[in-house]
Design an enzyme around this catalytic site. Structure first.
Site: not given
Length: 129
Positions: A106, A108
């Protein structure tokens, strides 16, 4: 490139912009970015950032399912876009509840603005092999 197929489903938001909800290229599915939009109404869902994050994840799961996958279980990479990093921990709480044992890779990032002035958007890559 006959092994590339657009994916469309009524179970995720659609619009008249020039992009697919998802594109399957072989065993890889690229899911477009979604905000917390209800596919039935086309409206941003009411609720806090956790409710909105869950709606986004539902939208992504619907596209993966339509492509023949197993919802979020097949997601291998996610990008999270937030308009305020103060929401980071609360988004993590909602996100972590949906990806338990083996969460995907991931990224962000904080962005200045998202379409419809939503606070969160996610896109994803899934492996359907």
């Amino acid at each position: 490139m006959s092994d590339i197929d657009p994916i469309e489903t009524d179970d995720a938001p659609s619009n008249d912009n020039p992009y697919s909800q998802g594109v399957r290229a072989g065993d890889t599915l690229y899911v477009s970015g979604y905000g917390p939009v209800d596919p039935g109404t086309g409206a941003v869902v009411d609720g806090d950032i956790e409710v909105q994050t869950n709606r986004v994840l539902d939208n992504i799961a619907a596209v993966v399912d339509e492509a023949g996958g197993d919802g979020l279980a097949d997601v291998v990479k996610v990008t999270v876009y937030l308009t305020d990093l103060e929401d980071y921990e609360r988004v993590n709480a909602a996100y972590g509840g949906r990806f338990s044992n083996e969460p995907p890779a991931r990224v962000c990032v904080e962005v200045s603005r998202l379409p419809e002035d939503v606070r969160v958007e996610l896109d994803a890559t899934a492996y359907l092999g």
